[in-house]
Scaffold this motif. Sequence first.
Motif: not given
Length: 364
Positions: A281-284
């Motif tokens: 994900s973007t957050e990861e």
Amino acid sequence: MSEQTALSFIASPDDTKIYIVKGQKLVVEKSKGLGISLKSTVSARLTRTAIMAPILLNSMGNEHSDYIQQVEYVKNPHLDSMEEDILYHFNLGTKTHDLPQMFGDVKFVCVGGSPNRMRSFAQFIHEQLELPGNTADIRDICEGTDRYSMYKVGPVLSISHGMGVPSISIMLHELIKLLYHARSRDVIIFRIGTSGGVGLPAGTVVITDKAVDSFFRPQFEQVVLGKVIIRSTELDKDVAQELLQYSSELPNIPTVIGNTMCTHDFYEGQGRLDGALCSFSTEEKLDYLRKASEAGVRNIEMESTVFAAMCRVCNLKAAVVCVTLLNRFDGDQISTPHDVLLEYQQRPQCLVAHFIKKHLGLIS
Ligand SMILES: O=P(O)(O)O[C@H]1O[C@H](CO)[C@@H](O)[C@H]1O
Ligand SMILES: O=c1cc[nH]c(=O)[nH]1
């Protein structure tokens, strides 16, 4: 006494060089910095220690602090027994080319991924050194092969290495052997490249302190005969500091020193969300970049670890100077206009050209 006339030579940690010559004489020289000055000449029968020296010389150890260090660039005991050495990917060889005559005076080697960039750099350095002749006439020494391009301009060699660790590693094997066969001495090598910035705006030049792998470790792992060999990726601190100092003498070259992360892929390997594959994900992605930043990583590219490791083992002073093309916290795509990217690419070239001119005494 020169290395050419000696059978081999060794260096002790205090920079003393001991030559072992056919007539069983030892010649001791003290070397300081880039220059070498003859301090004393000693005639002696070979002692057991001296006879042992070539054996130690041939050891494959990769510790920089080995008591007896090989100052020659190659670390391969098999090379001396080869009748001919064909540098296949350069289309050069010891029997077909007079390598000492062609390359013996090389003092600076600049490498970068793209053949066009390295040709432009050769033309640029030709102008900077105010050498006679037309820059359009500079010839690709490797024109007989399309693997790499190589240009020689005075004491400067400019070579392309392609993308990624395997490509630069093959080039470095042949380059280091070329310098050895040519008997070049006191060579400094620079990688002048591009990279993704980690928390830095586009156009920032990063001089690498340590090249680190995807786990932020300052090491390079090479698999040899099914075993993993780990090599240090520390670069020459003095050259890095000197480059940083010179950057302040040049206009419009924002420069920092920091760690450079080397990956084996441009997309997933660098945490990009825009490849053909993506499993995070973007957050990861942002979390990984934050961790990299906390580990001192300022930019990401794809060759620095093997470059640093091989140069270090082979006693070549080396520096990595890469400009950032984007700030990876802001995105993944490189959408900056082509002319701006070209100007960014020239920044490491200007800095390294300035370094070379200083070392040649062309500017104070
Ligand atoms: O700018 P160069 O030297 O090609 O290097 C960088 O650019 C390539 C990816 O675009 C990778 O090889 C990376 O290390
Ligand atoms: O993001 C980037 C830009 C250039 N080169 C890389 O390896 N990564």
